[in-house]
Motif scaffolding. Structure first.
Motif, mmCIF file in Angstrom:
data_model
loop_
_atom_site.group_PDB
_atom_site.id
_atom_site.type_symbol
_atom_site.label_atom_id
_atom_site.label_comp_id
_atom_site.label_asym_id
_atom_site.label_seq_id
_atom_site.Cartn_x
_atom_site.Cartn_y
_atom_site.Cartn_z
ATOM 1 N N UNK A 1 -73.632 -12.518 -13.874
ATOM 2 C CA UNK A 1 -73.405 -13.734 -13.437
ATOM 3 C C UNK A 1 -72.247 -14.537 -13.853
ATOM 4 N N UNK A 2 -72.120 -14.276 -15.367
ATOM 5 C CA UNK A 2 -70.968 -14.854 -16.117
ATOM 6 C C UNK A 2 -69.520 -14.645 -15.446
ATOM 7 N N UNK A 3 -69.474 -13.176 -15.128
ATOM 8 C CA UNK A 3 -68.198 -12.788 -14.497
ATOM 9 C C UNK A 3 -67.905 -13.131 -13.144
ATOM 10 N N UNK A 4 -69.089 -13.377 -12.277
ATOM 11 C CA UNK A 4 -68.971 -13.827 -10.975
ATOM 12 C C UNK A 4 -68.583 -15.031 -10.980
ATOM 13 N N UNK A 5 -69.058 -15.891 -11.830
ATOM 14 C CA UNK A 5 -68.667 -17.298 -11.713
ATOM 15 C C UNK A 5 -67.241 -17.649 -12.213
ATOM 16 N N UNK A 6 -66.760 -16.698 -13.250
ATOM 17 C CA UNK A 6 -65.627 -16.735 -13.911
ATOM 18 C C UNK A 6 -64.639 -16.625 -12.639
ATOM 19 N N UNK A 7 -64.687 -15.584 -11.679
ATOM 20 C CA UNK A 7 -63.917 -15.191 -10.725
ATOM 21 C C UNK A 7 -63.418 -16.227 -9.707
ATOM 22 N N UNK A 8 -64.539 -16.959 -9.753
ATOM 23 C CA UNK A 8 -64.871 -18.027 -8.518
ATOM 24 C C UNK A 8 -63.716 -19.340 -9.223
ATOM 25 N N UNK B 1 -65.064 -6.158 -16.630
ATOM 26 C CA UNK B 1 -64.562 -6.879 -17.541
ATOM 27 C C UNK B 1 -63.064 -7.092 -17.529
ATOM 28 N N UNK B 2 -62.290 -6.158 -17.481
ATOM 29 C CA UNK B 2 -61.065 -6.026 -17.488
ATOM 30 C C UNK B 2 -60.397 -6.490 -16.084
#
Length: 270
Positions: A154-161, A266-267
């Protein structure tokens, strides 16, 4: 589904955990493995104070001192809730396994998770069991910490948005490479295999990462090697090593492959 191997698109979940039998504790003799102060049954309405390391037996979960704050998620075997201890104000993640009739699988997953986490030395990148309880058809794990930033997926999905990108989150992701490597090296040194490493089983708390969900993990401390074969207990196809999907012999290196898949996500997000 073929009787020999999984079909494409099928997320395998086995009907038994062959390695659980190597452990000694079972919920049927739960009381005999704990001290008398924490394993005795409590009368209805009696206020209960639960301390770290306790294994409590109650008639009903309503006798426990926990107030529901929010539901955090659910899976095949259990649901996870954020709760507050009404005595201390401390917050925990309560993982609840509801046992009905033939659901011995859930009981085995519960027992396996308790044993593996408690056998491991405390480590800041591994979830900890604060206490456990049994309430008729309900088994519960009180886990800490409660992630303040959810799971890595979820953290990565939110970060990408997000635009522009949050520099604090970039720092968290960059640091996570070393932290996750350290945590997995620790787990393997303690002779444990996680067996289902993926972003959803990695928590973000206080800007660092924490491995969680050890219900299907394998403790090989009493054996000379980590290799297993046959049908996997559970796996996530997107992150599992080829030998896991093929039901071939696999060992702790399969964890490393899964972590590599996580690292790629992550990368790619940076």
């Amino acid at each position: 589904m073929s009787s020999n191997r999984p079909q494409k698109g099928y997320k395998a979940v086995s009907v038994s955990i062959p390695h659980v039998e190597s452990f000694s504790l079972h919920t049927s003799d739960y009381a005999s493995t704990t001290d008398s102060s924490t394993s005795s049954q409590f009368d209805a309405g009696e206020p209960i104070q639960i301390n770290e390391g306790d294994d409590i037996i109650v008639n009903h979960s309503s006798e426990l001192p926990y107030r529901l704050i929010e539901n955090l998620g659910h899976g095949y075997s259990a649901t996870v809730e954020k709760v507050e201890d009404t005595w201390t104000g401390c917050v925990y993640a309560r993982k609840v396994f509801r046992i009905h009739g033939g659901h011995n699988k859930r009981r085995q997953v519960y027992e396996n998770e308790v044993r593996i986490i408690r056998r491991l030395d405390p480590h800041h990148h591994v979830i900890q069991v604060f206490a456990t309880y049994m309430a008729k058809r309900e088994l519960g794990l009180m886990l800490t910490p409660v992630a303040d930033s959810g799971d890595l997926g979820t953290f990565l999905e939110d970060f990408l948005d997000e635009m522009p990108r949050d520099s604090r989150k970039i720092r968290i992701i960059n640091m996570a490479f070393g932290c996750l490597s350290s945590g997995l090296a620790f787990l393997h040194k303690q002779k444990g295999r996680h067996k289902d490493i993926k972003p959803g089983n990695i928590l973000i708390h206080q800007e660092t990462v924490v491995y969680t969900d050890f219900g299907y993990s394998f403790d090989y401390s009493s054996q000379n090697q980590s290799t297993t074969d046959g049908r996997p207990d559970s796996f996530t196809r997107k992150y599992c090593a080829p030998e896991v999907e093929d039901w071939a012999p696999r060992n702790s290196k399969s964890d490393i492959y899964s972590l590599g898949c996580v690292f790629l996500e992550m990368y790619a997000s940076l």
